[in-house]
Scaffold this active site. Sequence first.
Site, PDB file in Angstrom:
ATOM      1  CB  SER A 234       6.952  -1.570   3.364  1.00  0.00           C
ATOM      2  OG  SER A 234       8.166  -1.054   2.857  1.00  0.00           O
ATOM      3  CB  VAL A 235       1.702  -0.016   4.859  1.00  0.00           C
ATOM      4  CG1 VAL A 235       0.331  -0.457   5.370  1.00  0.00           C
ATOM      5  CG2 VAL A 235       2.348   0.939   5.850  1.00  0.00           C
TER       6      VAL A 235
ATOM      7  CG  ASP B 133       7.261  11.607   8.976  1.00  0.00           C
ATOM      8  OD1 ASP B 133       7.475  12.643   8.323  1.00  0.00           O
ATOM      9  OD2 ASP B 133       7.400  10.467   8.497  1.00  0.00           O
TER      10      ASP B 133
ATOM     11  CE  LYS C 207       4.775   2.229   9.369  1.00  0.00           C
ATOM     12  NZ  LYS C 207       4.351   2.730   8.071  1.00  0.00           N
TER      13      LYS C 207
ATOM     14  CG  LEU D 281      -1.949  -1.130   1.316  1.00  0.00           C
ATOM     15  CD1 LEU D 281      -2.677  -1.078   2.647  1.00  0.00           C
ATOM     16  CD2 LEU D 281      -2.931  -1.046   0.161  1.00  0.00           C
ATOM     17  N   GLY D 282       2.036   1.187   0.566  1.00  0.00           N
ATOM     18  CA  GLY D 282       2.902   2.358   0.656  1.00  0.00           C
ATOM     19  C   GLY D 282       4.066   2.071   1.566  1.00  0.00           C
ATOM     20  N   GLY D 283       4.834   3.096   1.825  1.00  0.00           N
ATOM     21  CA  GLY D 283       5.999   2.936   2.686  1.00  0.00           C
ATOM     22  C   GLY D 283       6.505   4.285   3.134  1.00  0.00           C
TER      23      GLY D 283
ATOM     24  N   GLY E 236       9.477   6.181   6.379  1.00  0.00           N
ATOM     25  CA  GLY E 236      10.667   6.059   7.194  1.00  0.00           C
ATOM     26  C   GLY E 236      10.622   4.937   8.211  1.00  0.00           C
ATOM     27  CG  PHE E 237       8.303   4.994  11.424  1.00  0.00           C
ATOM     28  CD1 PHE E 237       7.600   6.161  11.140  1.00  0.00           C
ATOM     29  CD2 PHE E 237       9.189   4.993  12.480  1.00  0.00           C
ATOM     30  CE1 PHE E 237       7.780   7.292  11.918  1.00  0.00           C
ATOM     31  CE2 PHE E 237       9.371   6.121  13.264  1.00  0.00           C
ATOM     32  CZ  PHE E 237       8.661   7.281  12.969  1.00  0.00           C
TER      33      PHE E 237
END
Length: 811
Positions: A500-501, A609, A515, A493-495, A497-498
């Site tokens: 990837s999802v 963030d 995540k 789904l995205g990513g 600094g912490f």
Amino acid sequence: MELLFLLLLLSFSLLLSLSSGTDTITANQSISGDQTITSKDENFELGFFKAGNSSNYYIGMWYKKVKPVTQTIAWVANRQTPVSNRFQSELKIIDGNLVLLNESKSQIWSTNINSSTSTSTSSSITAVLLDDGNLVLRDGLNSSGDHIWQSFDFPGDTWLPGGRIAYNNITGKKQLLTSWKSSEDPSEGLFSLELDPKEKQYLIRWNRSEVYWTSGPWNGEIFSLVPEMRRNYIYNFSYVENENESYFTYSLYNPEIISRFVMDVSGQIKQLSWLESSQQWNLFWSQPRTQCEVYDYCGAFGSCRQSGLPFCNCLTGFVPKSDSDWGLSDFSGGCVRKTEVECGRTSEKYGFLPISAATNRKPPNSTVSSAGTSGECERSCLNDCSCRAYSYDGNGCSIWNVDLLNLSEDSNEIAIYVKVASRDLPSKKKNNGVIIGAVVGSVVAVVLILGLILVLVCRNKRRFVGKTAVEGSLVSFVYRDLQTATKNFSDKLGGGGFGSVFKGTLPDSTVVAVKKLESVTQGEKQFRSEVSTIGTIQHVNLVRLRGFCSEGNSKLLVYDYMPNGSLDAHLFSNEKLLDWKTRYQIALGTARGLVYLHEKCRDCIIHCDIKPENILLDGDLCPKVADFGLAKLVGRDFSRVLTTMRGTRGYLAPEWLSGVAITTKADVYSYGMMLFEFISGTRNSEQSEDGKKKFFPMRAANVLMDGADILTLVDPRLNGDASVEEVTKLCKIACWCIQDDEETRPSMSQVEQILEGLLDVNMPPKPRALQFFADDDDQVVFFTESSSSQSSQARSNPSSVVSQAKSTAST
């Protein structure tokens, strides 16, 4: 015998003096082996060093007081010609020059001062290491005390405070800041920074030729395309121009700060400062902003991706040309085919691999073919032995007879077809798979039955563990179950600094977002404790945490799935355009979520963030703040200092750069920067059609101060359909939120009240250092409050703050 003893004693004393921290090499001294010299206040040390696991040695200078895992090298003398034996090599003064002799006593480096034009003798020359990191040669016979040579004139990859990157106006010679080839090879790499004296700007070039970044012209305060630069913080930049030379130099307002400016092996320039509290280098800013903007970073047939690590991957059917270089993050060698495509082969022996590219970042060096259709274009490449790839778009047929450079996985505007051996192409579904189908069919029933049993067992197991593991509020998932739910983490789904999802579906058909956290160093107990705290936080404008997984180094969090994704996908996209009313409600909901984090939950949480990517939207477009609590939790007294920059450049508050304690006002700043994007519908820093980059907050502040038509700031896709009152309100809030001094920013609860109409928008706090930008005639100017009388007047008549700031600037 006594004479021999005195000679040995003298030799020992010379050796001892070099080893005990002297800052000077005299005519009768040399450096060899582990001997070093150290600057007077022990800021820098010079001697032989070895880069990483390399077997080569170099004469270089490093920070004496900075002690990370590996030395931080600031300057290298013989970066192109290493030595293999440091004990048999010598750095000494010969014929008025500082010279490096290798193990064969051959001269491999020298200061190259023309001794024929000098009255100096070797006995009068000394080499001194200064506390600013400048290695200089001095002539004792020269009464002026001027240096006859200095390392500042021959920079490597590091630009130290007090040094300069110059252009000789007489000879046209440039000083270059040049990257290392890799972390273990300080020889000159592909990336270099140089001064363009005509435009008074800096350029970064690839291979000394291709320009892929410019700083924008210097306007007396900052470089126009580097809005992160702020005056009066840590650095004082200045530009000098005369008939002989032009150069920039910089200094530190606080000389106790240890800082460096580096042309990194990544192809980015980076400004870093040493944080003693955390014993690490802290990145202030870097340019270009993203790694994939660096020209040809991944080499031939290598593709760059900004969303994960490693940044570079080889195309399907290709492998790294040098595994060892790639292991050192030196991707310049690129990739080579697993199977060479030889001339004379039939079309059945090779095919085409489709890849995507951006229209404005099309691989260079293509030729135009006369082919009139896509099929003709393909056949043209197929029949050309030298053709490596083709593309057919609105501009016709493009053929590449050279290796493909500058590829990016994050672009999908045009298709390019790369010629690859058939055996190396992704396998296709066969029509004759009868036997395989029969076997699969016979197994399906058994798998379904076993799967049903497994689901029931896992569900019961989760319920049991979830009630006991984390205060009975969160589910403790098994890694293998999450792996199954996400189809081996395939639907990304995205990513950020912490981590990837990924999208996943639980056995009860509940859709979740999983995540995978990266670089988590907490122990098991601490991790569970922090997760427990996050799990107790419940608010309509915060994403709900359902559970977690902690198995060895694998740390995962399971959240509610948001069907409308992140805000950036709607704000900056033509396909999911948000109307003004929805934007305003999202701004209000986000503010409410931050108020809860800052003031109403058990532990004050600073998000660190805030940006559109971390604002998720549910089915009704209700905003929910994500990723809260993943930065360190901070107590209400804010006594702990977050020493690592955790946010995203472009949204970071200035205090991140000064090393002071971070408060909730850092989130306020980020929120303000995001509000500007709510108004414009574009990123704050955007490239216009003429190739120049515009910084929207500059324009917004200018319009606000001039009293111009505020609707000219609104996303043009809305066709002016927006409330003048609400746009003005958001614009003023944004300007308050991004003031340099955090004390003059509003709290998020004040922002919430203003958005709800419960607080007068014309009641800003006392502005101690209100700073605006305006881009009149492409010149960035600063509007600053500088007098106490203005502060007093602002307190009595707050609504005039903006006009006063502008008036102050004009005087």
